[in-house]
Design a protein around this motif. Structure first.
Motif, PDB file in Angstrom:
ATOM      1  N   SER A 419      29.235  55.901  -5.077  1.00  0.00           N
ATOM      2  CA  SER A 419      30.671  55.681  -5.298  1.00  0.00           C
ATOM      3  C   SER A 419      31.524  56.842  -4.810  1.00  0.00           C
ATOM      4  CB  SER A 419      30.947  55.411  -6.778  1.00  0.00           C
ATOM      5  OG  SER A 419      30.507  56.521  -7.575  1.00  0.00           O
ATOM      6  N   ALA A 420      31.003  58.052  -4.892  1.00  0.00           N
ATOM      7  CA  ALA A 420      31.781  59.225  -4.482  1.00  0.00           C
ATOM      8  C   ALA A 420      32.064  59.216  -2.986  1.00  0.00           C
ATOM      9  CB  ALA A 420      31.057  60.508  -4.860  1.00  0.00           C
ATOM     10  N   GLY A 421      31.296  58.476  -2.219  1.00  0.00           N
ATOM     11  CA  GLY A 421      31.473  58.449  -0.772  1.00  0.00           C
ATOM     12  C   GLY A 421      32.275  57.269  -0.264  1.00  0.00           C
ATOM     13  N   VAL A 422      32.904  56.510  -1.172  1.00  0.00           N
ATOM     14  CA  VAL A 422      33.649  55.314  -0.781  1.00  0.00           C
ATOM     15  C   VAL A 422      35.150  55.546  -0.938  1.00  0.00           C
ATOM     16  CG1 VAL A 422      34.092  52.881  -1.304  1.00  0.00           C
ATOM     17  CG2 VAL A 422      31.757  53.767  -1.377  1.00  0.00           C
ATOM     18  N   SER A 423      35.897  55.286   0.135  1.00  0.00           N
ATOM     19  CA  SER A 423      37.352  55.384   0.104  1.00  0.00           C
ATOM     20  C   SER A 423      37.937  54.159   0.790  1.00  0.00           C
ATOM     21  CB  SER A 423      37.821  56.659   0.820  1.00  0.00           C
ATOM     22  OG  SER A 423      39.232  56.701   0.889  1.00  0.00           O
ATOM     23  N   ILE A 424      38.685  53.346   0.026  1.00  0.00           N
ATOM     24  CA  ILE A 424      39.310  52.130   0.555  1.00  0.00           C
ATOM     25  C   ILE A 424      40.789  52.195   0.231  1.00  0.00           C
ATOM     26  CG2 ILE A 424      39.343  49.609   0.475  1.00  0.00           C
ATOM     27  CD1 ILE A 424      36.390  49.705  -0.326  1.00  0.00           C
ATOM     28  N   GLN A 425      41.617  52.347   1.261  1.00  0.00           N
ATOM     29  CA  GLN A 425      43.041  52.566   1.070  1.00  0.00           C
ATOM     30  C   GLN A 425      43.871  51.733   2.047  1.00  0.00           C
ATOM     31  OE1 GLN A 425      44.217  56.828   0.795  1.00  0.00           O
ATOM     32  NE2 GLN A 425      42.043  57.248   1.160  1.00  0.00           N
ATOM     33  N   ASN A 426      45.050  51.342   1.574  1.00  0.00           N
ATOM     34  CA  ASN A 426      46.041  50.659   2.415  1.00  0.00           C
ATOM     35  C   ASN A 426      45.404  49.560   3.262  1.00  0.00           C
ATOM     36  OD1 ASN A 426      48.677  50.228   3.390  1.00  0.00           O
ATOM     37  ND2 ASN A 426      48.271  51.440   5.216  1.00  0.00           N
ATOM     38  N   GLY A 484      51.433  42.378   5.703  1.00  0.00           N
ATOM     39  CA  GLY A 484      50.787  43.534   6.313  1.00  0.00           C
ATOM     40  C   GLY A 484      51.680  44.344   7.230  1.00  0.00           C
ATOM     41  N   LEU A 485      52.922  43.908   7.429  1.00  0.00           N
ATOM     42  CA  LEU A 485      53.847  44.639   8.283  1.00  0.00           C
ATOM     43  C   LEU A 485      54.575  45.739   7.504  1.00  0.00           C
ATOM     44  CD1 LEU A 485      55.432  41.650  10.247  1.00  0.00           C
ATOM     45  CD2 LEU A 485      53.636  43.199  11.038  1.00  0.00           C
ATOM     46  N   ASP A 486      55.059  46.736   8.247  1.00  0.00           N
ATOM     47  CA  ASP A 486      55.935  47.778   7.707  1.00  0.00           C
ATOM     48  C   ASP A 486      55.335  48.455   6.473  1.00  0.00           C
ATOM     49  OD1 ASP A 486      58.026  49.451   7.251  1.00  0.00           O
ATOM     50  OD2 ASP A 486      59.390  47.903   6.495  1.00  0.00           O
ATOM     51  N   ARG A 487      54.197  49.103   6.664  1.00  0.00           N
ATOM     52  CA  ARG A 487      53.544  49.822   5.559  1.00  0.00           C
ATOM     53  C   ARG A 487      53.951  51.303   5.599  1.00  0.00           C
ATOM     54  NH1 ARG A 487      51.631  47.042   1.571  1.00  0.00           N
ATOM     55  NH2 ARG A 487      49.836  48.429   1.269  1.00  0.00           N
ATOM     56  N   ALA A 488      55.235  51.527   5.531  1.00  0.00           N
ATOM     57  CA  ALA A 488      55.801  52.860   5.798  1.00  0.00           C
ATOM     58  C   ALA A 488      55.222  53.941   4.905  1.00  0.00           C
ATOM     59  CB  ALA A 488      57.318  52.805   5.655  1.00  0.00           C
ATOM     60  N   THR A 489      55.331  53.782   3.590  1.00  0.00           N
ATOM     61  CA  THR A 489      54.874  54.841   2.689  1.00  0.00           C
ATOM     62  C   THR A 489      53.426  54.664   2.255  1.00  0.00           C
ATOM     63  OG1 THR A 489      55.698  53.597   0.765  1.00  0.00           O
ATOM     64  CG2 THR A 489      57.212  55.155   1.810  1.00  0.00           C
ATOM     65  N   GLN A 490      52.809  53.564   2.662  1.00  0.00           N
ATOM     66  CA  GLN A 490      51.441  53.289   2.215  1.00  0.00           C
ATOM     67  C   GLN A 490      50.388  53.746   3.217  1.00  0.00           C
ATOM     68  OE1 GLN A 490      53.823  50.910   2.420  1.00  0.00           O
ATOM     69  NE2 GLN A 490      54.346  50.585   0.271  1.00  0.00           N
TER      70      GLN A 490
END
Length: 519
Positions: A419-426, A484-490
């Motif tokens: 789990s420590a090696g998993v990163s799922i973002q935006n 999924g468009l315009d993900r400015a701050t994400q």
């Protein structure tokens, strides 16, 4: 008394006459000395035939439309001894046949194959047309059916190790037969626009290094209009050698795929299209050796992939499963890459390994959606033997779209082990399994606000792709109403400045997935 004697007399007379009268044949077996033949086609055509390779078999039906039988005096080619065509006449392999009887209202079958000689392997590449007549003589009448092949000379690589530091160019297609090997310590460099066609079961096995459209060989422009479209002549294309036929254009499992052996290092596949295979790219490191075999996929499309119970040209795939990228303890970095129409997995990681996907689109809608039951992205630390757990599995999934025809498109087997090696973002992700806002034992909560993921209520086209269809008419760019468009701050670092089509990605308002543009 007279009647009793009459019956034996009639019986004896009938028997006597039968010794002198000819037998009565059915009408269709009687021979007539006039009349001609009819054919199912006036031309037998072979399209895009590669020189030195046998074609598929075409059928020609020969009909006797007459009520009585005819004797075909001759069936033969113009040049039977040197012809590029091979005949199977009524089940017999022969170039010429004589005295064949066809009953009235009946037919016979002629099977035709071609093997075109090279038309300039040592000279300038060229296309050509090879024609020959198939001749019929019946009742003094001569008839002809034209055999026509549109041929192209090729570079044939047949079950051989390649020369060290080989270079493949786009002047003619390269055709793979059986296993073609890049030796350890050697490099295969594939130049822009090269076409690679693989025969049934063929594999490109890389023990050294594979460079496809490497930055040293291909650098598209950087103007706002420098689009690299699907039809761009600089794209390197890998496909089955029958993909030019309509029924095979989108068929998976026609060849094995690109296999990166445990000794393979520094592989780059850019601006490339891989299709019709059991696996797009296989990284094979069953002993979990370090350093791992690795590949960088950039601006690539991998589609029409499947290995499960696939049979082609009489040979079953040697793999039980198929994936766009199948890694056995390998290292795969994927950027601006589209995975579509994979019947099983887009990316499958077995026995640990290292995986990074950034600005990728997984749009997994194969033609036969009912066969899908496995998550497009599946990772496990269990080795290929199904028992051993390998230490170490890392996964970075950012700024991407993972969607398809089933509800859960991500599966993390034994998640707590790594789990420590998993990163799922935006990332826009079809998942019910991991849709919680908090972690639980063995289950990450990917809807946590800090991760900025889009975990939408499942619908077939929640991402709002422009077009979902079976085949090349699909368009996995986003429509103007897509979440999924315009993900400015994400947005999650690193930002890729250009998208799959080589168009600029707005650094302030980047869209999810491989395509930034909606036009």
């Amino acid at each position: 008394m007279f009647r009793k004697l009459l019956f034996p007399v009639v019986l004896l007379l009938s028997a006597g006459f039968s010794l002198f009268l000819p037998g009565c044949k059915p009408r269709e077996e009687e021979l007539q000395t006039s009349g001609a033949l009819a054919f199912s086609a006036d031309t037998v055509k072979f399209d895009t035939v590669f020189t030195n390779l046998r074609t598929v078999t075409k059928r020609l039906w020969v009909y006797n439309r007459n009520p009585r039988g005819v004797n075909v005096d001759l069936i033969g080619l113009d040049r039977p001894a040197t012809s590029a065509y091979t005949l199977l006449i009524n089940g017999d392999l022969k170039q010429t046949a004589t005295n064949l009887f066809i009953r009235g209202e009946d037919s016979l079958l002629v099977l035709v194959r071609a093997k075109l000689p090279d038309n300039g392997q040592n000279g300038a590449p060229k296309d050509y047309v090879l024609e020959e007549k198939l001749n019929f003589r019946t009742n003094g009448q001569d008839q002809h059916v034209l055999l026509r092949s549109f041929g192209q000379n090729i570079y044939l690589h047949d079950d051989v190790p390649l020369a060290c530091n080989a270079v493949w160019t786009n002047d003619r297609p390269h055709v793979l037969y059986n296993s073609v090997v890049v030796p350890v310590g050697c490099t295969l460099r594939i130049k822009p626009g090269t076409r690679v066609y693989a025969h049934a079961g063929a594999a490109l096995i890389v023990r050294g290094t594979l460079l496809v459209n490497s930055p040293a060989d291909y650098a598209p422009g950087t103007a706002a209009t420098d689009t690299v479209k699907a039809t761009n002549t600089d794209i390197v294309r890998f496909s089955g050698d029958r993909s030019g036929e309509a029924q095979y254009a989108t068929a998976p499992g026609q060849w094995t795929g690109i296999v990166l052996h445990a000794s393979s290092r520094g592989n780059i596949i850019r601006y490339a299209q891989i299709q019709n295979a059991t696996v797009g790219v296989l990284l094979y490191n069953p002993d979990n050796l370090s350093p791992r075999p690795d590949v960088l996929l950039q601006n690539a499309v991998i589609r029409y992939i499947s290995g499960y119970a696939v049979s082609f040209a009489g040979s079953k795939s040697t793999l039980d499963l198929g994936a766009g990228v199948l890694s056995v303890a390998g290292k795969a970095t994927m950027e601006n890459t589209l995975f579509s129409d994979c019947y099983e997995y887009a990316v499958l990681g077995i026995g640990g390994g290292e995986y990074a996907l950034n600005y990728c689109t997984i749009a997994n809608y194969p033609a036969t959606t009912s066969v899908r039951s496995t998550a497009s992205l599946t990772f496990t630390n269990v080795a290929a033997d199904g028992k051993t757990k390998n230490a170490g599995l890392t996964l970075s999934l950012k700024n991407s779209i993972v969607w398809g025809s089933i509800r859960d498109e991500l599966f993390l087997d034994n998640y707590d082990d790594y789990s420590a090696g998993v990163s799922i973002q935006n990332t826009m992700l079809a998942t019910e399994r991991y849709a919680a806002t908090a972690n639980a034992p063995g289950t990450p909560g990917l809807a946590q606000p800090s991760l900025n993921n889009l975990i939408g209520t499942y619908s077939y086209n929640y991402p709002s792709f422009k077009s979902i269809s079976t085949g090349p008419s699909s368009d996995y760019r986003l429509k103007a109403d897509s979440p999924g468009l315009d993900r400015a701050t994400q947005k999650a670092a690193p930002l890729l400045l250009r998208d799959l089509l080589n168009l600029p990605r707005d650094a302030n308002r980047p869209a999810l997935g491989a395509y930034h543009t909606t036009k």
